[in-house]
Design a protein around this motif. Structure first.
Motif, PDB file in Angstrom:
ATOM      1  N   PRO A  14      10.253  46.575 -12.514  1.00 51.69           N
ATOM      2  CA  PRO A  14      11.167  46.745 -11.380  1.00 51.69           C
ATOM      3  C   PRO A  14      11.221  48.207 -10.940  1.00 51.69           C
ATOM      4  O   PRO A  14      11.103  49.128 -11.764  1.00 51.69           O
ATOM      5  CB  PRO A  14      12.522  46.299 -11.943  1.00 51.69           C
ATOM      6  CG  PRO A  14      12.189  45.426 -13.108  1.00 51.69           C
ATOM      7  CD  PRO A  14      10.908  45.972 -13.672  1.00 51.69           C
ATOM      8  N   GLU A  15      11.407  48.421  -9.647  1.00 53.81           N
ATOM      9  CA  GLU A  15      11.390  49.777  -9.086  1.00 53.81           C
ATOM     10  C   GLU A  15      12.493  50.677  -9.624  1.00 53.81           C
ATOM     11  O   GLU A  15      12.361  51.902  -9.576  1.00 53.81           O
ATOM     12  CB  GLU A  15      11.469  49.721  -7.562  1.00 53.81           C
ATOM     13  CG  GLU A  15      10.206  49.180  -6.937  1.00 53.81           C
ATOM     14  CD  GLU A  15      10.256  49.197  -5.424  1.00 53.81           C
ATOM     15  OE1 GLU A  15      11.217  49.753  -4.845  1.00 53.81           O
ATOM     16  OE2 GLU A  15       9.327  48.653  -4.812  1.00 53.81           O
ATOM     17  N   THR A  17      13.403  50.884 -12.784  1.00 55.36           N
ATOM     18  CA  THR A  17      13.181  51.149 -14.208  1.00 55.36           C
ATOM     19  C   THR A  17      12.983  52.642 -14.432  1.00 55.36           C
ATOM     20  O   THR A  17      12.163  53.269 -13.762  1.00 55.36           O
ATOM     21  CB  THR A  17      11.926  50.389 -14.696  1.00 55.36           C
ATOM     22  OG1 THR A  17      12.098  49.003 -14.445  1.00 55.36           O
ATOM     23  CG2 THR A  17      11.677  50.624 -16.175  1.00 55.36           C
TER      24      THR A  17
END
Length: 75
Positions: A14-15, A17
């Motif tokens: 996920p962006e 993270t």
């Protein structure tokens, strides 16, 4: 690892993270900067030193590399 390989790996997460790097001795730290510098491989580096050194002079073996720098806390 190249930029392309890193991007492909990062796309799996996920962006939002966090991206962390190894701490000085233990644990992990936030990446605080991303910079490109010229480096040269040092195949004779001791095991506890990095495999690459900052290139101080122009040389045919220099490589432009992206450096992910960690926070260097002093406390």
């Amino acid at each position: 690892m190249t930029i392309s390989e890193l991007i492909n790996e990062l796309k799996r997460y996920p962006e939002n993270t966090p991206v962390l790097v190894d701490g000085y001795e233990n644990g992990y730290e936030h990446v605080i900067s991303v910079n490109a510098i010229s480096v040269i491989q040092n195949k004779k580096a001791a095991w506890y030193n990095g495999e690459f050194d900052r290139a101080e002079h122009e040389h045919k073996d220099n490589v432009k590399a992206v450096i992910l720098s960690r926070n260097r806390r002093t406390d």
